[in-house]
Design a protein around this motif. Sequence first.
Motif, mmCIF file in Angstrom:
data_model
loop_
_atom_site.group_PDB
_atom_site.id
_atom_site.type_symbol
_atom_site.label_atom_id
_atom_site.label_comp_id
_atom_site.label_asym_id
_atom_site.label_seq_id
_atom_site.Cartn_x
_atom_site.Cartn_y
_atom_site.Cartn_z
ATOM 1 N N ALA A 250 -40.508 12.010 14.520
ATOM 2 C CA ALA A 250 -41.472 11.077 15.330
ATOM 3 C C ALA A 250 -41.920 11.578 16.474
ATOM 4 O O ALA A 250 -43.097 11.907 16.773
ATOM 5 C CB ALA A 250 -41.370 9.608 15.414
ATOM 6 N N LEU A 251 -40.819 12.052 17.404
ATOM 7 C CA LEU A 251 -41.230 12.405 18.788
ATOM 8 C C LEU A 251 -41.794 14.043 18.710
ATOM 9 O O LEU A 251 -42.477 14.327 19.728
ATOM 10 C CB LEU A 251 -40.161 12.325 19.656
ATOM 11 C CG LEU A 251 -39.523 11.153 19.975
ATOM 12 C CD1 LEU A 251 -38.219 11.306 20.816
ATOM 13 C CD2 LEU A 251 -40.712 10.257 20.785
ATOM 14 N N HIS B 278 -45.496 13.371 18.371
ATOM 15 C CA HIS B 278 -46.055 12.607 19.252
ATOM 16 C C HIS B 278 -47.335 12.998 20.001
ATOM 17 O O HIS B 278 -47.208 14.210 20.449
ATOM 18 C CB HIS B 278 -45.014 12.292 20.608
ATOM 19 C CG HIS B 278 -45.241 10.774 21.019
ATOM 20 N ND1 HIS B 278 -46.282 10.396 21.853
ATOM 21 C CD2 HIS B 278 -44.770 9.627 20.642
ATOM 22 C CE1 HIS B 278 -46.202 9.174 22.494
ATOM 23 N NE2 HIS B 278 -45.438 8.563 21.337
ATOM 24 N N ASN C 19 -48.427 12.393 22.896
ATOM 25 C CA ASN C 19 -48.322 12.555 24.456
ATOM 26 C C ASN C 19 -47.541 13.418 24.644
ATOM 27 O O ASN C 19 -46.267 13.656 24.297
ATOM 28 C CB ASN C 19 -47.658 11.214 24.772
ATOM 29 C CG ASN C 19 -47.561 11.149 26.256
ATOM 30 O OD1 ASN C 19 -48.131 12.018 27.054
ATOM 31 N ND2 ASN C 19 -47.283 9.879 26.984
ATOM 32 N N LEU D 148 -43.835 13.161 26.319
ATOM 33 C CA LEU D 148 -42.840 12.555 25.219
ATOM 34 C C LEU D 148 -42.459 13.373 23.889
ATOM 35 O O LEU D 148 -41.527 13.323 23.372
ATOM 36 C CB LEU D 148 -43.406 11.187 24.595
ATOM 37 C CG LEU D 148 -43.266 10.024 25.563
ATOM 38 C CD1 LEU D 148 -43.756 8.733 24.755
ATOM 39 C CD2 LEU D 148 -41.827 9.625 26.073
ATOM 40 N N ARG D 149 -43.389 14.362 23.948
ATOM 41 C CA ARG D 149 -43.156 15.448 22.669
ATOM 42 C C ARG D 149 -41.804 16.217 22.789
ATOM 43 O O ARG D 149 -41.678 16.965 23.956
ATOM 44 C CB ARG D 149 -44.480 16.317 22.428
ATOM 45 C CG ARG D 149 -44.467 16.908 21.066
ATOM 46 C CD ARG D 149 -45.874 17.670 20.953
ATOM 47 N NE ARG D 149 -46.922 16.836 21.491
ATOM 48 C CZ ARG D 149 -47.846 17.358 22.061
ATOM 49 N NH1 ARG D 149 -47.968 18.459 22.687
ATOM 50 N NH2 ARG D 149 -48.866 16.472 22.195
ATOM 51 N N TRP E 263 -41.242 1.199 10.526
ATOM 52 C CA TRP E 263 -42.447 2.119 11.229
ATOM 53 C C TRP E 263 -43.705 1.594 10.187
ATOM 54 O O TRP E 263 -44.684 2.142 10.564
ATOM 55 C CB TRP E 263 -42.141 3.802 11.082
ATOM 56 C CG TRP E 263 -41.240 4.067 12.118
ATOM 57 C CD1 TRP E 263 -40.907 3.481 13.112
ATOM 58 C CD2 TRP E 263 -40.579 5.310 12.140
ATOM 59 N NE1 TRP E 263 -39.815 3.953 14.028
ATOM 60 C CE2 TRP E 263 -39.699 5.445 13.333
ATOM 61 C CE3 TRP E 263 -40.560 6.499 11.329
ATOM 62 C CZ2 TRP E 263 -38.986 6.396 13.655
ATOM 63 C CZ3 TRP E 263 -39.750 7.560 11.696
ATOM 64 C CH2 TRP E 263 -39.088 7.466 12.887
ATOM 65 N N ASP F 223 -44.242 0.747 16.038
ATOM 66 C CA ASP F 223 -43.964 2.210 16.120
ATOM 67 C C ASP F 223 -42.422 2.287 16.416
ATOM 68 O O ASP F 223 -41.632 1.254 16.376
ATOM 69 C CB ASP F 223 -44.792 2.384 17.193
ATOM 70 C CG ASP F 223 -44.265 2.801 18.653
ATOM 71 O OD1 ASP F 223 -44.933 3.413 19.103
ATOM 72 O OD2 ASP F 223 -43.410 1.981 18.888
ATOM 73 N N TRP F 224 -41.933 3.544 16.816
ATOM 74 C CA TRP F 224 -40.446 3.850 16.908
ATOM 75 C C TRP F 224 -40.139 3.249 17.909
ATOM 76 O O TRP F 224 -38.708 3.308 17.927
ATOM 77 C CB TRP F 224 -40.569 5.508 17.082
ATOM 78 C CG TRP F 224 -41.187 5.988 18.269
ATOM 79 C CD1 TRP F 224 -42.365 6.586 18.184
ATOM 80 C CD2 TRP F 224 -40.643 6.086 19.382
ATOM 81 N NE1 TRP F 224 -42.591 6.881 19.773
ATOM 82 C CE2 TRP F 224 -41.716 6.648 20.281
ATOM 83 C CE3 TRP F 224 -39.281 5.798 19.947
ATOM 84 C CZ2 TRP F 224 -41.550 7.002 21.630
ATOM 85 C CZ3 TRP F 224 -39.191 6.215 21.545
ATOM 86 C CH2 TRP F 224 -40.197 6.801 22.130
ATOM 87 N N ARG F 225 -40.756 2.763 19.046
ATOM 88 C CA ARG F 225 -39.930 1.947 20.191
ATOM 89 C C ARG F 225 -39.311 0.924 19.756
ATOM 90 O O ARG F 225 -38.174 0.589 20.440
ATOM 91 C CB ARG F 225 -40.919 1.688 21.140
ATOM 92 C CG ARG F 225 -41.813 2.824 21.787
ATOM 93 C CD ARG F 225 -42.658 2.485 22.846
ATOM 94 N NE ARG F 225 -43.454 3.525 23.209
ATOM 95 C CZ ARG F 225 -43.040 4.516 24.296
ATOM 96 N NH1 ARG F 225 -42.227 4.152 24.828
ATOM 97 N NH2 ARG F 225 -44.131 5.383 24.674
#
Length: 478
Positions: free
Chosen positions: A36-37, A40, A42, A45-46, A163, A167-169
Amino acid sequence: LRSLHNKRLYLAVFAAVLGNFSFGFALVYPSPVIPALEAHPNPALRLDQHTAPWFGSVFTLGAAAGGLSTMLLNDCLGRKLSIMFSALPSALGYALLAGAQGLWMLLLGRVLTGYAGGVTSASIPVYISEISHPGVRGMLGACPQIMAVLGSLVLYALGKYLWLLLDWRWLAVAGEVPVLAMVLLLCFMPNSPRFLLSQGKEDEALGSLCWLRGEDTDYAREYEQIQDSVRKQSRRVSCAELKDPFLYKPILIAGGMRFLQQLSGVTCILVYLQPIFKKTSVILKPEYDAALVGLVRLSSVAIAAVSMDKAGRKILLFVSAGVMLVSNLTMGLYTHFVPASHNGTMANTTLVSSANLPAEATNYITLIPLLATMFFIMGYAMGWGPITWLLMSEILPLKARGVASGLCVVVSWLTAFTLTQFFLPAVNAFGLEVPFLFFAVISAGNILFTGCCVPETKGRSLEQIEAFFRTGRRSFLR
């Protein structure tokens, strides 16, 4: 027999092993989160092929630091308070992961949850072994591993279904729940009678043992045995005493087992489970494969818990290492000999980036990596997973138990960090077969180490095990 039926003992164990649930949850957190990251939107955060290995491996550095600090915490705060202390960095780490706005927050969150895992992995097995009755110590000693596996399985399940709505958070938010439950329950649990006696708190130690065994049992005789053992040992270990086989032999055995356990590759496989399955393009989706492996791991640890006090520790260690040897050898030979068109590997595709590629498996031969991994996890979970933790807490002498257990955890997680950090570069440079063939060689070494160095502790009290190392007479273990 009445002692074994006292439900308070099992409640105390359950409260403690909630820390292992959180540990298992945090350990495999990167498995569904890395894909997921990597996608991402952003850039802050990628993750890429350079930062993803750090996100996976920095947890083990935190765990090593946690084990190092536990060398002091176990003897200063006690086993129970050390476990409760781990809730602070764990809760803070999950909060950073949930609210991460940059890579540094992600890495710091992983370090803090790893630190908490290092504290609990050094404190919980010692706490359980010191409060348990010898007749069920093997079964209860497997509970930390069972809860760690259950935590990993819950993470895989949430990673698949949460998910769909959130979202993943929210995976990190979910990790806060067992941490808070652990602290609340442990507030009502007693400390270890052996630790209390080592601190000179005799009345409190007697009350603790009474609570754990039941008022209508012969707990007074067990208390006298523990008291006599504690009297024979000083509170501190001097450097000169380390030359005594009574101290250095169990420490070397426990440390050697932790070192070999990690060298067998279990942490690498668990952390990078979904990317590995993507790389080998098994016929099922990686998230389903990961959940299936988690279920196999859970059932295998349950089998070990039931059979440990009947079959014994050593026979399970032999079987465990043998299964891991065959599984790693199968995985290594498969990735080496099966053509790329069948196993889905690509020479110019890294392991992490391959997690974002669509699966192309159409051949049932691609089930071999899944089956090999399932058997590896089954073998590990039946022996070298739970028994390594149990034996560490059983064979270490009381006077060095707090310090030595922390030292063993440091050895374990530094080894795990080294492997997880170099696993991805090794795969990208040489292919999957090289790491797995290396793990197979280590599994063969596990068999030799078990036969030459590991004592059988089934049904023996901690005082009998200490007497064996003090005198060298095997009659204490018969």
